[in-house]
Design a protein around this motif. Structure first.
Motif, PDB file in Angstrom:
ATOM      1  N   MET A 120       0.832  -1.203   0.000  1.00 57.22           N
ATOM      2  CA  MET A 120       0.000   0.000   0.000  1.00 57.22           C
ATOM      3  C   MET A 120       0.869   1.257   0.000  1.00 57.22           C
ATOM      4  SD  MET A 120      -2.944   1.133   2.735  1.00 57.22           S
ATOM      5  CE  MET A 120      -3.751  -0.468   2.539  1.00 57.22           C
ATOM      6  N   ILE A 121       1.951   1.229   0.767  1.00 57.06           N
ATOM      7  CA  ILE A 121       2.855   2.380   0.808  1.00 57.06           C
ATOM      8  C   ILE A 121       3.514   2.585  -0.553  1.00 57.06           C
ATOM      9  CG2 ILE A 121       5.000   3.249   1.809  1.00 57.06           C
ATOM     10  CD1 ILE A 121       4.204   1.882   4.424  1.00 57.06           C
ATOM     11  N   ALA A 122       3.943   1.493  -1.184  1.00 58.98           N
ATOM     12  CA  ALA A 122       4.632   1.598  -2.471  1.00 58.98           C
ATOM     13  C   ALA A 122       3.711   2.106  -3.570  1.00 58.98           C
ATOM     14  CB  ALA A 122       5.212   0.235  -2.851  1.00 58.98           C
ATOM     15  N   GLN A 123       2.429   1.792  -3.493  1.00 59.07           N
ATOM     16  CA  GLN A 123       1.491   2.173  -4.546  1.00 59.07           C
ATOM     17  C   GLN A 123       0.861   3.545  -4.316  1.00 59.07           C
ATOM     18  OE1 GLN A 123      -1.339  -1.031  -4.648  1.00 59.07           O
ATOM     19  NE2 GLN A 123       0.199  -2.577  -5.212  1.00 59.07           N
ATOM     20  N   THR A 124       1.044   4.093  -3.144  1.00 60.78           N
ATOM     21  CA  THR A 124       0.418   5.381  -2.831  1.00 60.78           C
ATOM     22  C   THR A 124       1.283   6.519  -3.362  1.00 60.78           C
ATOM     23  OG1 THR A 124      -0.604   4.491  -0.828  1.00 60.78           O
ATOM     24  CG2 THR A 124      -0.405   6.886  -0.987  1.00 60.78           C
ATOM     25  N   GLU A 125       0.670   7.377  -4.176  1.00 60.73           N
ATOM     26  CA  GLU A 125       1.381   8.562  -4.666  1.00 60.73           C
ATOM     27  C   GLU A 125       1.237   9.663  -3.621  1.00 60.73           C
ATOM     28  OE1 GLU A 125       1.400  11.717  -8.433  1.00 60.73           O
ATOM     29  OE2 GLU A 125      -0.015  10.042  -8.372  1.00 60.73           O
TER      30      GLU A 125
END
Length: 210
Positions: free
Chosen positions: A109-114
């Motif tokens: 989720m952190i990696a995909q959040t802009e």
């Protein structure tokens, strides 16, 4: 959720350490409401509890706390304002801090959040955010330079015959002096001569007594 910045590799009893940490809603972004109180809570197996207040830093949702921990094994929790405390890890003194693993799927989720909240200084594991460059201010124009040129003084007015007035005044003054020299000087000499001559009236008078 509470994320810690990189921590010292070892903690000693009675030594002061400053720990940085982030308090994020859903573990991905700053909370938009009031986050109070904020800090770190340490609880030992015998029930002893210590709380260290977090001080807000320049970045959104970023805090720091100075801690001094006695010997023992301590459960470390993040105090998150209106939310439940978050279990960060276990601290052994003397020894190291062991961070609990993230919940399943949280790293993805952190990696995909802009994110658009932080730049170079950001929570661990987050990508740099997009920043909006400040609009360039137009260069200030130079103040106009005003040049003042002094006008030459006007020429002195001339008489009808083309002779300047001050020349006529000097000539008139010279004539007056010359006239005084011709008329006044002989008169002054005559007065001085009369004063120098003795009074002969008394000498020519004969007094006859009766």
């Amino acid at each position: 959720m509470t994320y810690l910045d990189p921590v010292p590799p070892r903690f000693e009893s009675g030594t002061s350490y400053t720990l940085g940490f982030w308090v994020l809603q859903h573990g991905t972004h700053p909370f938009e409401g009031s986050m109070n109180p904020v800090g770190l809570r340490l609880t030992r197996a015998d029930g002893k509890t210590m709380e260290f207040k977090g001080i807000g830093l320049a970045e959104a949702a970023h805090y720091s706390a100075s801690v001094v921990v006695p010997k023992g094994v301590w459960k470390v929790e993040g105090i998150q304002g209106p939310f439940q405390p978050y279990a960060v890890g276990t601290l052994t003194v003397p020894g190291a801090l062991r961070i609990n693993p993230l919940p399943p799927g949280q790293a993805d989720m952190i990696a995909q959040t802009e994110q658009r909240y932080w730049g170079d200084v950001r929570p661990p594991g987050f990508k740099p955010g997009t920043t909006t460059p400040a609009a360039e201010m137009p260069a200030a124009s130079a103040a106009p330079v005003v040049t003042v040129t002094a006008s030459p003084p006007p020429p002195a007015p001339a008489s009808d015959g083309g002779v300047p007035a001050y020349t006529l005044l000097l000539a008139a003054a010279g004539g007056a002096v010359a006239t005084w020299a011709v008329l006044g000087l002989p008169a002054a000499r005559r007065r001085r001569r009369a004063e120098d001559e003795p009074d002969r009236t008394q000498e020519d008078t004969i007094v006859i007594s009766g």
